[in-house]
Design an enzyme around this catalytic site. Structure first.
Site, PDB file in Angstrom:
ATOM      1  N   MET A  34       0.964  -0.798   0.116  1.00  0.00           N
ATOM      2  CA  MET A  34       0.096   0.217   0.262  1.00  0.00           C
ATOM      3  C   MET A  34       0.801   1.497   0.432  1.00  0.00           C
ATOM      4  O   MET A  34       1.719   1.181   0.885  1.00  0.00           O
ATOM      5  CB  MET A  34      -1.485  -0.117   1.102  1.00  0.00           C
ATOM      6  CG  MET A  34      -1.530   1.459   1.373  1.00  0.00           C
ATOM      7  SD  MET A  34      -2.771   1.407   2.977  1.00  0.00           S
ATOM      8  CE  MET A  34      -1.626   1.733   3.763  1.00  0.00           C
ATOM      9  N   ASP A  36       0.181   5.462  -1.072  1.00  0.00           N
ATOM     10  CA  ASP A  36      -1.109   6.766  -0.797  1.00  0.00           C
ATOM     11  C   ASP A  36      -1.964   7.249  -0.406  1.00  0.00           C
ATOM     12  O   ASP A  36      -3.161   5.618  -1.009  1.00  0.00           O
ATOM     13  CB  ASP A  36      -0.783   7.735  -2.145  1.00  0.00           C
ATOM     14  CG  ASP A  36       0.146   7.482  -3.022  1.00  0.00           C
ATOM     15  OD1 ASP A  36       1.174   7.856  -2.566  1.00  0.00           O
ATOM     16  OD2 ASP A  36       0.357   8.078  -4.057  1.00  0.00           O
ATOM     17  N   GLN A  52      -3.543   3.147  -2.518  1.00  0.00           N
ATOM     18  CA  GLN A  52      -2.942   3.141  -3.612  1.00  0.00           C
ATOM     19  C   GLN A  52      -2.501   1.720  -3.306  1.00  0.00           C
ATOM     20  O   GLN A  52      -1.529   1.175  -2.730  1.00  0.00           O
ATOM     21  CB  GLN A  52      -1.588   3.847  -4.175  1.00  0.00           C
ATOM     22  CG  GLN A  52      -1.362   4.969  -4.304  1.00  0.00           C
ATOM     23  CD  GLN A  52      -2.168   4.516  -6.085  1.00  0.00           C
ATOM     24  OE1 GLN A  52      -1.358   4.920  -7.346  1.00  0.00           O
ATOM     25  NE2 GLN A  52      -3.616   5.173  -6.681  1.00  0.00           N
ATOM     26  N   TRP A  60       6.264  -1.594  -4.059  1.00  0.00           N
ATOM     27  CA  TRP A  60       5.059  -1.409  -5.425  1.00  0.00           C
ATOM     28  C   TRP A  60       5.250  -1.672  -6.959  1.00  0.00           C
ATOM     29  O   TRP A  60       5.952  -2.006  -7.314  1.00  0.00           O
ATOM     30  CB  TRP A  60       5.924   0.051  -5.950  1.00  0.00           C
ATOM     31  CG  TRP A  60       4.540   0.917  -5.943  1.00  0.00           C
ATOM     32  CD1 TRP A  60       3.727   1.996  -5.386  1.00  0.00           C
ATOM     33  CD2 TRP A  60       4.848   1.407  -7.325  1.00  0.00           C
ATOM     34  NE1 TRP A  60       3.855   2.582  -6.975  1.00  0.00           N
ATOM     35  CE2 TRP A  60       4.203   2.656  -7.919  1.00  0.00           C
ATOM     36  CE3 TRP A  60       6.118   0.781  -8.889  1.00  0.00           C
ATOM     37  CZ2 TRP A  60       4.170   3.254  -9.034  1.00  0.00           C
ATOM     38  CZ3 TRP A  60       5.525   1.804 -10.009  1.00  0.00           C
ATOM     39  CH2 TRP A  60       4.530   2.346  -9.775  1.00  0.00           C
ATOM     40  N   PHE A  96      -3.270   5.616 -10.692  1.00  0.00           N
ATOM     41  CA  PHE A  96      -2.579   6.361 -10.049  1.00  0.00           C
ATOM     42  C   PHE A  96      -3.575   7.410  -8.804  1.00  0.00           C
ATOM     43  O   PHE A  96      -4.681   6.754  -9.158  1.00  0.00           O
ATOM     44  CB  PHE A  96      -1.859   7.132 -10.783  1.00  0.00           C
ATOM     45  CG  PHE A  96      -0.482   6.861 -10.872  1.00  0.00           C
ATOM     46  CD1 PHE A  96      -0.011   5.107 -10.648  1.00  0.00           C
ATOM     47  CD2 PHE A  96       0.803   7.637 -10.849  1.00  0.00           C
ATOM     48  CE1 PHE A  96       0.981   4.170 -11.313  1.00  0.00           C
ATOM     49  CE2 PHE A  96       2.176   6.558 -11.446  1.00  0.00           C
ATOM     50  CZ  PHE A  96       1.683   5.247 -11.506  1.00  0.00           C
ATOM     51  N   SER A  97      -2.759   8.093  -8.390  1.00  0.00           N
ATOM     52  CA  SER A  97      -3.463   8.551  -7.151  1.00  0.00           C
ATOM     53  C   SER A  97      -4.526   9.606  -7.702  1.00  0.00           C
ATOM     54  O   SER A  97      -4.779  10.545  -8.975  1.00  0.00           O
ATOM     55  CB  SER A  97      -2.905   9.618  -5.865  1.00  0.00           C
ATOM     56  OG  SER A  97      -2.168   7.900  -4.965  1.00  0.00           O
ATOM     57  N   ARG A 157       0.281  14.701 -12.580  1.00  0.00           N
ATOM     58  CA  ARG A 157      -0.791  13.390 -11.841  1.00  0.00           C
ATOM     59  C   ARG A 157      -1.381  13.949 -10.546  1.00  0.00           C
ATOM     60  O   ARG A 157      -1.069  14.711 -10.219  1.00  0.00           O
ATOM     61  CB  ARG A 157       0.274  12.142 -11.389  1.00  0.00           C
ATOM     62  CG  ARG A 157       1.627  12.231 -10.682  1.00  0.00           C
ATOM     63  CD  ARG A 157       2.304  10.711 -10.871  1.00  0.00           C
ATOM     64  NE  ARG A 157       3.409  10.967 -10.238  1.00  0.00           N
ATOM     65  CZ  ARG A 157       4.826  11.326 -10.482  1.00  0.00           C
ATOM     66  NH1 ARG A 157       4.418  11.008 -11.713  1.00  0.00           N
ATOM     67  NH2 ARG A 157       5.417  11.266  -9.849  1.00  0.00           N
ATOM     68  N   ASP A 158      -2.513  13.373  -9.933  1.00  0.00           N
ATOM     69  CA  ASP A 158      -2.907  13.365  -8.857  1.00  0.00           C
ATOM     70  C   ASP A 158      -3.110  14.288  -8.646  1.00  0.00           C
ATOM     71  O   ASP A 158      -3.296  15.453  -8.035  1.00  0.00           O
ATOM     72  CB  ASP A 158      -1.645  13.544  -7.621  1.00  0.00           C
ATOM     73  CG  ASP A 158      -0.447  12.521  -7.477  1.00  0.00           C
ATOM     74  OD1 ASP A 158      -0.494  11.505  -7.722  1.00  0.00           O
ATOM     75  OD2 ASP A 158       0.326  12.893  -7.404  1.00  0.00           O
TER      76      ASP A 158
HETATM   77  N1  DQQ Z   1       2.078   7.428  -5.536  1.00  0.00           N
HETATM   78  C1  DQQ Z   1       2.720   9.255  -6.279  1.00  0.00           C
HETATM   79  C2  DQQ Z   1       1.599   9.712  -6.817  1.00  0.00           C
HETATM   80  C3  DQQ Z   1       0.873   8.283  -8.126  1.00  0.00           C
HETATM   81  C4  DQQ Z   1       0.985   7.415  -7.147  1.00  0.00           C
HETATM   82  C5  DQQ Z   1       3.043   9.967  -4.696  1.00  0.00           C
HETATM   83  C6  DQQ Z   1       2.001   6.087  -7.100  1.00  0.00           C
HETATM   84  O1  DQQ Z   1       2.227  10.832  -7.200  1.00  0.00           O
HETATM   85  O2  DQQ Z   1      -0.235   8.979  -8.481  1.00  0.00           O
HETATM   86  O3  DQQ Z   1       3.215   8.818  -3.363  1.00  0.00           O
HETATM   87  O4  DQQ Z   1       1.576   5.076  -6.284  1.00  0.00           O
END
Ligand code: DQQ
Length: 480
Positions: A34, A36, A52, A60, A96-97, A157-158
């Site tokens: 695990m 984020d 995640q 990961w 992703f996040s 991202r994110d």
């Molecule tokens: N984890 C990163 C993010 C991404 C995600 C930060 C990928 O930028 O979206 O830990 O697992």
């Protein structure tokens, strides 16, 4: 150890329950990897937490959204995986996040789809049931197909979305071709078609940082707060507080939130009772080999209620709900320590909370936790009431060579009050420290000895006249 993907969370939790490094009152995955927290939200009387997750192994990779829910932010129930990668949906290399917002009663996830390492569109999925177990990726996807000009190909991202002046707004983390990091601002009337408004903030504040990941942007008191996670090498969480007029953010103060990069990639939401709460990922500080052997990785911080203090600092304290985990009959004492005196505390264990209060100006002392009887392994929390500093020293926390250790420090300022109140929460490999329920430090420790369970106090070179001690054993959040 690589475990095949199976959705049998309780049996995984039971199998791993004997692992002395596994926390029992912090949320962590049933098994495997695990990172984020994602999609934090409150829906029909329950808090929902997504995260995640690699369902196929403890390292990961191949990111999905795991899911858990809770009536009280503390006790969690596992749900099936919420979002999985699919080539046909534009996220075949990973989900992703991202976040979740309530679109007129329908929880809607806005997240990063990974199509290829240079193609990370923003996608949406809508909940199809009230348990948030079933999700439909919407036919209009992607809702943002292309990154704006000037953004590096791998650094977009994110998304984090909120309601602003009867419209939706979104920030996305980015790294720019001029080497700045940035948070990019978008706006939408319907949540699905977005206009790019430009960077909300763009800076090269810290030399080694090439991108801001996981932005969170939210009102707190009469200010707005921007949180960014410093990438690469996960250098921790940085915050800016300031004013926001719906278009322009004008930062007034800034600093690190927590320290040392162990707490990372947080997710913040304001809940219906008015509290603004953060969960962060507490990164492992051990080698991949050690993680593979353990069969799991990653744990979340206790939920932390955020506030701005009188100095404009972003501060936090654990939500009051965790106190229900305190076992009856706390050990309390009023102590004084002679210079150099050492005292074993009348409490042992790997799940404990220790509160210590002293007046500013007293002599310095150290609290030792997770200490083996022969004291070859121990973790220290040092407190100097004269200069207002607190140290978390994990240098001697483990005899294993597969572990990263270090010393972190926080400092109070003159006007932070006449008292220093330490709160130390130890839960297996997790240690969280607060001073005056405002500033925090977080660590991970991996003692090798099963009996590294003692706690002690040790005075420095001067007398500690008066020290109040409260100590509780802490209960598990799981029923088995
Ligand atoms: N984890 C990163 C993010 C991404 C995600 C930060 C990928 O930028 O979206 O830990 O697992």
């Amino acid at each position: 150890m690589t475990t095949a993907f199976s959705e049998n969370p309780i049996s995984h939790r039971q199998e791993l329950a004997g692992d002395i490094h596994r926390p029992v009152f912090h949320f962590l995955p049933p098994n495997n990897w695990m990172n984020d927290p994602n999609g934090l939200c409150y829906f029909r009387g329950r808090y929902h937490l997504f995260y995640q997750k690699n369902p196929f192994g403890p390292l990961w990779g191949f990111m999905h959204w795991g899911h858990a829910s809770s009536p009280d932010l503390i006790h969690w129930q596992d749900h099936p995986i919420a979002l999985a990668p699919e080539d046909s949906a534009g996220d075949g290399l990973g989900v992703f996040s991202g976040c979740i917002v309530d679109d007129n009663g329908t929880p809607t996830a806005i997240y990063t789809g990974v199509k290829s390492i240079i193609d990370t569109p923003i996608l949406a999925a809508r909940a199809r049931d009230s348990s948030l177990d079933e999700w439909e990726k919407i036919p209009q996807n992607p809702i943002i197909a292309e990154k704006p000009e000037g953004v590096n190909s791998m650094d977009f991202r994110d998304p984090y979305v909120w309601r602003q002046d009867n419209r939706w707004q979104m920030v996305v983390g980015a790294g720019m071709s001029d080497n700045d990091s940035a948070v990019l601002l978008y706006e939408s009337d319907d949540l699905f078609s977005w206009r790019y408004l430009g960077p909300l903030l763009k800076q090269r504040s810290i030399e080694s940082v090439t991108m801001w990941e996981c932005p969170n942007f939210f009102p707190l008191d009469d200010k707005f707060v921007l949180l960014v996670s410093l990438y690469p090498n996960t250098q921790g969480i940085y915050y800016y507080t300031g004013n926001y007029d719906g278009r322009v953010f004008t930062p007034e103060s800034q600093g690190y939130f927590d320290s040392d990069g162990i707490l990372y990639a947080p997710q913040v939401r304001r809940f219906p009772d008015g509290r603004t709460i953060l969960f962060g990922w507490l990164r492992e500080q051990r080698s991949d080999e050690a993680i593979e052997e353990a069969g799991w990785a990653g744990v979340l911080s206790l939920p932390r209620e955020l506030a701005l203090d009188q100095h404009g600092r972003l501060v936090s304290r654990p939500v009051r709900e965790y106190q229900q985990l305190r076992m009856p009959s706390p050990k309390t004492d009023h102590l004084s320590l002679n210079p150099g005196e050492r005292l074993i505390l009348p409490i042992t264990g790997r799940q404990v909370e220790v509160g210590l209060s002293v007046r500013r100006g007293e002599g310095s002392f150290e609290l030792g936790v997770a200490a083996s009887p022969d004291e070859t392994e121990f973790t220290l929390i040092g407190c100097d009431p004269q200069d207002g500093t607190v140290l978390l020293d994990t240098t001697h926390s483990s005899l294993s060579g597969n572990v990263q250790t270090g010393v972190q420090m926080l400092s109070l300022v003159e006007t932070d009050g006449e008292e220093m109140r330490l709160h130390v929460l130890l839960d297996g490999s997790v240690i969280e420290v607060w001073v005056n329920e405002t500033l925090s430090l977080s660590g991970r420790i991996y003692p090798t000895m099963a009996d590294a369970e003692n706690l002690f106090l040790r005075a420095g070179n001067s007398k500690v006249q008066s020290l109040e001690l409260f100590a509780w054993e802490m209960d598990s959040i799981w029923d088995f």
